[in-house]
Enzyme design. Sequence first.
Site, short mmCIF file in Angstrom:
data_model
loop_
_atom_site.label_atom_id
_atom_site.label_comp_id
_atom_site.label_asym_id
_atom_site.label_seq_id
_atom_site.Cartn_x
_atom_site.Cartn_y
_atom_site.Cartn_z
N GLY A 4 0.80 -1.22 0.00
CA GLY A 4 0.00 0.00 0.00
C GLY A 4 0.83 1.27 0.00
O GLY A 4 2.03 1.24 -0.25
N LEU A 10 0.31 3.64 -2.22
CA LEU A 10 0.66 3.42 -3.63
C LEU A 10 1.30 4.64 -4.26
O LEU A 10 0.95 5.78 -3.98
CB LEU A 10 -0.60 3.02 -4.41
CG LEU A 10 -1.33 1.77 -3.90
CD1 LEU A 10 -2.52 1.47 -4.81
CD2 LEU A 10 -0.40 0.56 -3.84
N HIS A 11 2.26 4.36 -5.14
CA HIS A 11 2.91 5.41 -5.92
C HIS A 11 2.97 4.94 -7.37
O HIS A 11 2.50 3.84 -7.70
CB HIS A 11 4.30 5.71 -5.35
CG HIS A 11 5.16 4.50 -5.17
ND1 HIS A 11 5.64 3.76 -6.24
CD2 HIS A 11 5.62 3.86 -4.07
CE1 HIS A 11 6.36 2.75 -5.79
NE2 HIS A 11 6.36 2.78 -4.46
N HIS A 36 3.96 1.27 -8.14
CA HIS A 36 2.88 0.28 -7.98
C HIS A 36 1.89 0.36 -9.13
O HIS A 36 1.43 -0.66 -9.64
CB HIS A 36 2.09 0.55 -6.69
CG HIS A 36 2.88 0.44 -5.42
ND1 HIS A 36 3.08 1.49 -4.58
CD2 HIS A 36 3.49 -0.62 -4.84
CE1 HIS A 36 3.78 1.10 -3.52
NE2 HIS A 36 4.04 -0.18 -3.64
N LYS A 54 12.49 -3.13 -8.67
CA LYS A 54 12.98 -2.31 -7.55
C LYS A 54 13.49 -3.22 -6.42
O LYS A 54 14.50 -2.95 -5.80
CB LYS A 54 11.83 -1.41 -7.06
CG LYS A 54 11.99 -0.81 -5.70
CD LYS A 54 12.90 0.37 -5.77
CE LYS A 54 13.17 1.08 -4.46
NZ LYS A 54 12.55 0.63 -3.27
N ASP A 55 12.73 -4.31 -6.15
CA ASP A 55 13.14 -5.27 -5.13
C ASP A 55 13.71 -6.49 -5.85
O ASP A 55 13.07 -7.54 -5.94
CB ASP A 55 11.95 -5.64 -4.26
CG ASP A 55 11.41 -4.43 -3.52
OD1 ASP A 55 11.94 -4.09 -2.47
OD2 ASP A 55 10.48 -3.78 -4.05
N VAL A 92 10.36 2.35 -11.58
CA VAL A 92 9.84 3.69 -11.88
C VAL A 92 10.55 4.68 -10.95
O VAL A 92 10.64 4.44 -9.74
CB VAL A 92 8.31 3.75 -11.70
CG1 VAL A 92 7.79 5.16 -11.92
CG2 VAL A 92 7.63 2.78 -12.66
N SER A 97 7.43 3.75 -1.13
CA SER A 97 6.51 4.29 -0.11
C SER A 97 7.30 4.94 1.01
O SER A 97 6.82 5.86 1.69
CB SER A 97 5.64 3.17 0.47
OG SER A 97 5.00 2.47 -0.57
P1 AMP Z 1 5.84 -2.70 -1.73
O1 AMP Z 1 4.52 -2.04 -1.57
O2 AMP Z 1 7.00 -1.80 -1.44
O3 AMP Z 1 5.92 -4.04 -1.05
O4 AMP Z 1 5.97 -3.01 -3.28
C1 AMP Z 1 5.01 -3.75 -3.96
C2 AMP Z 1 5.53 -4.08 -5.34
O5 AMP Z 1 5.81 -2.88 -6.04
C3 AMP Z 1 6.83 -4.89 -5.30
O6 AMP Z 1 6.80 -5.86 -6.32
C4 AMP Z 1 7.87 -3.83 -5.59
O7 AMP Z 1 9.05 -4.34 -6.19
C5 AMP Z 1 7.12 -2.93 -6.55
N1 AMP Z 1 7.71 -1.60 -6.57
C6 AMP Z 1 7.98 -0.81 -5.50
N2 AMP Z 1 8.58 0.33 -5.90
C7 AMP Z 1 8.68 0.27 -7.25
C8 AMP Z 1 9.20 1.13 -8.25
N3 AMP Z 1 9.77 2.30 -7.95
N4 AMP Z 1 9.14 0.74 -9.54
C9 AMP Z 1 8.59 -0.47 -9.86
N5 AMP Z 1 8.08 -1.32 -8.97
C10 AMP Z 1 8.12 -0.96 -7.68
#
Ligand code: AMP
Length: 284
Positions: free
Chosen positions: A31, A33-34, A37, A149-150, A176, A186
């Site tokens: 969550g 979200l940016h 996501h 990213k991860d 991104v 986030s």
């Molecule tokens: P998180 O909410 O941080 O657990 O991320 C959820 C999903 O979004 C994971 O698969 C992350 O790798 C992906 N994600 C997070 N930040 C980015 C980003 N800047 N660009 C692309 N995917 C992202």
Amino acid sequence: MTTISSVLEMQRTADSVRLQGKRIGVVPTMGYLHAGHLSLIRIATQHADVVITTIFVNPLQFAPHEDFTRYPRDIERDSRLAEEAGTDYLFIPEQNEMYSSNHLTYVQTESLAEVLEGKIRPGHFRGVTTVVAKLFNITKPHVAVFGQKDAQQALLIQQMVRDLNFNIELNIAPIVREPDGLAMSSRNVYLNPEERKQSVLLSQSLLMAEKMIVEGERNSQIIKEAVTKLLYSQPLAVIDYVSIADASMLHEIEFLSSGTTALISLAVHFGKTRLIDNTIVRIS
Ligand code: AMP
């Protein structure tokens, strides 16, 4: 868009979508979200008929001293953004439904989970693979989208899907970034203006490493030292690691020989905020 919080209701919904012969795409998130996501959700819409976005701040992947309780949350804004990006079902489970008081089963991917992020954050990936396996069993997707990213997380999930025979296609989406290069996260909201200014060094140091390789440098140590020096040119940076590893098994590479695909990754603290970033380089 329909919001679902019950595990059973999500499973029944997924079953009925499958019975209609439709493809399900899932985007697991924590969550807040940016645009990163949202790019994953848009990619999911291109590979599936029905997109499920999940929001769950997974306590199992946080160590006691980490930011679980202060992790940013804004469900109202997330709902709007998720819907605009093409989500059909938003799954937001309660913590006590995801982990009952007698939860005893965990998914652990060895070796890959023990280096880099896993070394600094013991237990983190056990939490990640466990929750992702659960979310796969709850949302029953044909395709799942994760972010580069991860990078280590993406590798681990690919490994878990192979090892445990999940019949799920994985799509790993590009990073991104903000206009100045900072990878969207986030956690970026934690940064104060000075930390935010200095954090641009993460992406700049990766670009510098790529440039050194393009210009012919093959000694990883020299590249890592240059990256470290650039990061430490700003007073607030505290490095957890700078790594150049093979992009499939994450073994550190000393010499970048031709044909190698290398993952250059960084974890750096700015004040109380820990940021990660990476890039993949193919050596010709
Ligand atoms: P998180 O909410 O941080 O657990 O991320 C959820 C999903 O979004 C994971 O698969 C992350 O790798 C992906 N994600 C997070 N930040 C980015 C980003 N800047 N660009 C692309 N995917 C992202």
